[in-house]
Design an enzyme around this catalytic site. Structure first.
Site, mmCIF file in Angstrom:
data_model
loop_
_atom_site.group_PDB
_atom_site.id
_atom_site.type_symbol
_atom_site.label_atom_id
_atom_site.label_comp_id
_atom_site.label_asym_id
_atom_site.label_seq_id
_atom_site.Cartn_x
_atom_site.Cartn_y
_atom_site.Cartn_z
ATOM 1 N N GLU A 1 -5.675 -2.896 12.759
ATOM 2 C CA GLU A 1 -5.380 -3.719 11.570
ATOM 3 C C GLU A 1 -6.368 -4.875 11.468
ATOM 4 O O GLU A 1 -6.798 -5.246 10.377
ATOM 5 C CB GLU A 1 -3.938 -4.242 11.604
ATOM 6 C CG GLU A 1 -2.855 -3.175 11.752
ATOM 7 C CD GLU A 1 -2.980 -1.990 10.828
ATOM 8 O OE1 GLU A 1 -3.497 -2.145 9.707
ATOM 9 O OE2 GLU A 1 -2.564 -0.878 11.217
ATOM 10 N N GLY B 1 3.113 2.302 11.004
ATOM 11 C CA GLY B 1 2.810 1.504 12.186
ATOM 12 C C GLY B 1 2.637 0.028 11.860
ATOM 13 O O GLY B 1 3.260 -0.836 12.457
ATOM 14 N N GLU C 1 0.855 -1.187 0.000
ATOM 15 C CA GLU C 1 0.000 0.000 0.000
ATOM 16 C C GLU C 1 0.895 1.243 0.000
ATOM 17 O O GLU C 1 1.852 1.278 0.768
ATOM 18 C CB GLU C 1 -0.909 0.018 1.238
ATOM 19 C CG GLU C 1 -1.952 1.111 1.128
ATOM 20 C CD GLU C 1 -2.931 1.144 2.325
ATOM 21 O OE1 GLU C 1 -2.812 0.301 3.225
ATOM 22 O OE2 GLU C 1 -3.777 2.028 2.318
HETATM 23 N N1 B3K Z 1 -3.060 0.963 5.727
HETATM 24 C C1 B3K Z 1 -1.791 1.105 6.379
HETATM 25 C C2 B3K Z 1 -1.079 2.349 5.998
HETATM 26 C C3 B3K Z 1 -0.402 2.264 4.678
HETATM 27 C C4 B3K Z 1 0.434 3.501 4.423
HETATM 28 C C5 B3K Z 1 1.056 3.483 3.070
HETATM 29 N N2 B3K Z 1 1.987 4.559 2.903
HETATM 30 C C6 B3K Z 1 -1.890 1.018 7.853
HETATM 31 C C7 B3K Z 1 -3.197 1.349 8.434
HETATM 32 O O1 B3K Z 1 -3.704 2.444 8.346
HETATM 33 O O2 B3K Z 1 -3.788 0.486 9.002
HETATM 34 ZN ZN ZN Z 2 -5.668 1.789 8.820
#
Ligand code: B3K
Ligand code: ZN
Length: 889
Positions: free
Chosen positions: A308, A271, A131
């Site tokens: 998550e 994170g 991502e």
């Molecule tokens: N979806 C990921 C973050 C991705 C960042 C890409 N630069 C973590 C989160 O928000 O859960």
């Molecule tokens: Zn997220």
């Protein structure tokens, strides 16, 4: 990330230009062969033309970056070179049939990858981060979230060095190969966008557990870590189990695969990442033990694990149509994790923390060059838009639905959203429509929260009419100064919770002018016009107003009111959030006045009303200790800085130090008593009450007693440091020492280093603590720590510990008037940009507020920004941030 050159100024892409892809990919078969010198990725894609958008024979354009194409075949036939074209960003095949199979073989070099996106190595293990747009660094693909496919992934590698091979879904087959190699095949039955792909290979061990779902299925839970960390996983596992149970109980959402894996890696840009069935985490949000991690670390771990996990439904099962819709999954998932943490800990405490963060960071973003709506209109580099606005303000906007619909209505709306959109890639509008349908209500007025940047400001005037016995609330809305935003502000729908109190502190029954009877003691008012009036009747005497209770909308409030009213609310408001907030507003007003006095060379004096109110908080035995700690904390310098222009960093620092000293001297006895009362002599426990106790006594010690700098206090700090059996107490004591110019300071630092130098996460604390000291010598210390053998530009956690802590959190020392810190940051950003543009662009954001400072500092920062932008080969990431910074007024 692309490199900017003199010739190519990076161009933004716009939300309004969205169109469906010309081709769909239904099925992906990947074979990834990991070798020391090169990794070979074979891919077989089942592709079909999108008849809605593409005419017959429309060229196929696949994304691909940093790939070396080795082979290419269509329906099994190798393609001649004349049939396709490869450039730095794409593979174009000039003519393809309606349905076909495309096979490619590419070579990539994960061991040379310092950007930490795509496939890379961390501590010798392989992992991925796709991502937003980095799957294209693994293979050629339609790398956009609306292209959803099923994946099967075969990984092969040396058996001794990479015994563990993981990918999304279920492990379906394994086997041995020649040369001590082995392979594992994974199949993910759920269609997913490419950004959720993940692969991990390495020497990892697993801490496992299980979870029985509400329909009785047994899920295997696996936390994968490097062997030395196996004793630091239990809290992560418990957090996961709690999150799974909470999502079933709260929203009826059950996990869908048979296994849920989390891998902790040391080098990670953010994170964590919610890849389907295989989360990859920054080790900071997995690993903990009482002696290595603080209570706040424990809470963060629980929250990130939950976040998550919650993405499995809000993000993965239903994903985003395009990246402009990011808040669809992030705002919603942050909202969910906030509610989870509130349920696991304390509602008011969580609300206060979240609002503090929003006001300090998001309100600032809204006032600077990066101001954007939660659903941005354009971007150059998507990774720059994983912002506090998209996440935290996005969560506040989701909370507006809850405020308007109630918890039940919200849950109904969410159920409708899944019923309609499971397995799809959708938009923020789809979410709003589902919420509206389920509750049979028109929610279009919420649209402006998605399309407008900036923070709405509510100006409030309350007028009591003794004769009529009415209380009239006059509320207007406008937007806080947002220089980077052009279009005129259009009024939003702002739900405002209010109560009125009589002089004894009783909440009054509330009846609006057009009602026959009072309905409750708290009312939800809807402000949707630029100006509105609400008249409460039968109010026997002049009341005290409690406005925007629980922070019912992400807005700023402007209201003239006597300090006595604030002191009254501090003591009597039955909304814990507003009780806390009244204290903050009062303290803020006084601190800003003190700062002015200091700047004008006037003598500083603290209002006795505040001293008295503070004393009441100290001795209020009904207050939960964590809430008490929150209520005692004075607004921080960075937050205060946002309320004035130009930001006078020295005056704010002096004002806050003065207030702290006066309070500490006045209440020395009470503070010492509180410290003793809550300083436990029994062994560490992680019960709520033990955590609350630590929070209060460490706040007392760090934020008040330390300012006294007397022998008794220094002895207490020393004892706590030497005898602590947990990191919360140890870190707190060390942070006190950071504020003191005494020999014990350096001794303690050395001792801490000696004990923890081999534990990277604890060593991060050692760097961060030094960087956050308000002592004048901190800048020099930071400069020398930047050449410490343990400082490492390739490890984002280490960079953030030292650099981000200093440049973004230590306002008074970073903005030292000689400009040395600015120069240091600019040079570091340029060096880092060659290694890791995503991280570099985060750091350069420390300059974003530059126009708000005095002329001297403004010029110094501007010249550093100009130096950066003049650099050839700047990444698009840093280019976008710096050019926005220089161009806004
Ligand atoms: N979806 C990921 C973050 C991705 C960042 C890409 N630069 C973590 C989160 O928000 O859960
Ligand atoms: Zn997220």
């Amino acid at each position: 990330m692309n490199k900017k050159t003199e010739q190519t100024i990076p161009q933004p892409i716009y939300r309004h230009d969205y169109r469906q892809p010309d081709y769909w990919i239904d099925k992906v078969e990947l074979a990834v062969d990991l070798h020391d010198d090169v990794t070979i990725v074979r891919s077989i894609l089942q592709i079909r033309r999108n008849k809605d958008t593409a005419s017959e024979g429309q060229p196929l354009v696949l994304n691909g970056e940093k790939l070396t194409l080795k082979e290419i075949a269509l329906n099994g036939q190798p393609l001649p070179e004349s049939a396709y074209q490869v450039d730095r960003e794409a593979l174009i095949i000039f003519s393809v049939p309606d349905h076909f199979e495309l096979s490619t073989v590419v070579a990539i070099k994960p061991h040379e990858n310092t950007e930490l996106v795509g496939l890379y190595q961390s501590n010798g293990n392989y992992c991925t981060q796709c991502e937003a747009e980095s799957f294209r660094r693994i293979t050629y693909f339609l790398d956009r979230p609306d292209v959803m496919a099923t994946y099967s992934t075969t990984i092969s590698a040396d058996k001794a060095r990479y015994p563990v091979l993981l990918s999304n879904g279920n492990r379906v087959a394994t086997g041995e190969l020649e040369n001590n190699r082995h392979w594992v095949r994974w199949e993910d039955p759920f269609r997913k966008p490419s950004y959720l792909f993940a692969l991990v290979a390495g020497q990892l061990v697993c801490h496992h557990g299980t979870f029985k779902t509400m329909s009785g299925r047994e899920i295997r839970l696996e936390i994968w870590v490097e062997p030395q960390n196996i004793d630091k996983c239990e809290h992560a596992l418990l957090s996961l189990q709690k999150a799974m149970q909470w999502d079933e109980q709260t929203f009826g959402l059950e996990y869908d695969l048979d296994v849920y894996m989390i891998v902790a890696v040391n080098d990670f840009n953010m994170g964590a990442m919610e890849n389907k069935g295989l989360n990859v985490f920054n080790s900071k949000f997995v690993l903990c033990r009482p002696d290595t991690a603080t209570d706040d670390d424990y809470e963060d771990i629980e929250a990130v694990i939950a976040h998550e996990y919650f993405h499995n439904w809000t993000g993965n099962r239903v994903t985003c149509r395009d990246w402009f819709q990011l808040t669809l999954k992030e705002g919603l998932t942050v909202y969910r994790d906030q509610r989870f943490t509130a349920d696991m800990t304390d509602f008011a405490l969580k609300r206060i923390r979240d609002v503090k963060k929003l006001r300090t960071l998001q309100f600032a973003e809204d006032q600077g060059p990066m101001a954007h709506p939660i659903r941005p209109e354009s971007y150059i580099e998507m990774n720059n838009f994983y912002t506090i606005t998209v996440y935290e303000k996005g969560a506040e906007v989701v909370r507006l639905y809850e405020t308007l619909l109630g918890k039940e209505g919200f849950a109904k709306g969410l159920a409708r959203y899944f019923e309609k959109h499971d397995g799809q890639a959708v938009t923020c509008d789809d979410f709003r429509v589902a919420m509206a349908e389920a509750n049979q209500i028109d929610l279009t007025p919420l649209d402006r929260w998605y399309s407008q940047a900036g923070t709405p400001v509510c100006e409030v005037r309350g007028r009591y009419d003794a004769e009529q016995m009415t209380y009239t609330l006059q509320v207007t809305q406008s937007r806080a100064p947002t220089p980077a935003v052009q279009p005129a502000f259009m009024p939003c729908l702002i739900p405002i919770r209010v109560s009125l109190f009589d002089p004894k502190g009783q909440a009054l029954p509330l009846q609006l002018a057009d009602e026959n009877v009072p309905i409750g003691e708290e009312r939800l008012l809807s402000l949707s016009e630029t100006q509105q009036q609400f008249i409460f009747v039968n109010i026997p005497q002049e009341p005290v107003l409690s406005f925007l209770r629980g922070f019912s909308a992400p807005v700023q409030v402007k209201m003239q009111r006597p300090r006595e009213h604030l002191a009254f609310l501090m003591a009597h408001d039955n909304d814990s959030f507003n009780r806390w907030d009244a204290g903050q507003i009062l303290a803020q007003e006084l601190l800003l006045n003190l700062a002015q006095d200091w700047a004008a060379g006037r003598e500083l004096k603290l209002d006795p009303l505040f001293i008295q109110s503070f004393g009441k908080i100290l001795t209020d035995s009904r207050l939960n200790p964590s809430l008490k700690a929150m209520a005692m904390m004075l607004p921080d310098e960075k937050f205060l800085g946002q309320q004035i222009e130009p930001i006078d960093v020295d005056a704010l620092y002096e004002a806050r130090s003065f207030m702290t000293r006066v309070l500490a001297r006045t209440f020395r006895r009470e503070l010492l008593a509180l410290y003793q009362q809550y300083h436990s002599t029994s062994p560490y426990s992680n019960s709520r009450s033990a955590i609350d106790a630590r929070r209060l006594k460490n706040t007392v010690l760090r934020h008040f007693l330390t300012a006294l700098q007397d022998e008794e206090v220094i002895a207490l700090i020393g004892q706590q440091f030497q005898h602590a059996d947990n990191m919360t107490d140890m870190q707190a004591a060390l942070s006190c020492l950071m504020e003191l110019e005494i020999p014990e300071r350096e001794q303690a630092l050395q001792q801490f280093y000696g004990r923890w130098q081999h534990d990277p996460l604890v060593l991060d604390k050692w760097f961060a603590l030094q960087a956050s000291s308000s002592l004048p010598k901190t800048l020099d210390r930071v400069l020398s720590l930047a050449s410490h053998p343990d400082f490492n530009l390739r490890n984002p956690n280490r960079v953030r510990s030292l650099i981000w802590t200093f440049c973004s959190l230590n306002q008074v020392r970073f903005h030292s008037a000689d400009g040395r810190a600015y120069k240091f940051l600019a040079e570091l950003v340029l060096e880092l940009d060659r290694l890791n543009p995503q991280l570099a662009s985060r750091l350069v954001g420390a300059f974003n507020q530059w126009r708000r400072f005095d002329k001297l500092r403004r010029n110094l920062m501007e010249s550093q920004l100009n130096t950066i932008i003049a650099q050839p080969n700047l990444s698009t990431d840093v280019y976008e941030i710096v050019s926005r910074s220089l161009n806004y007024r």
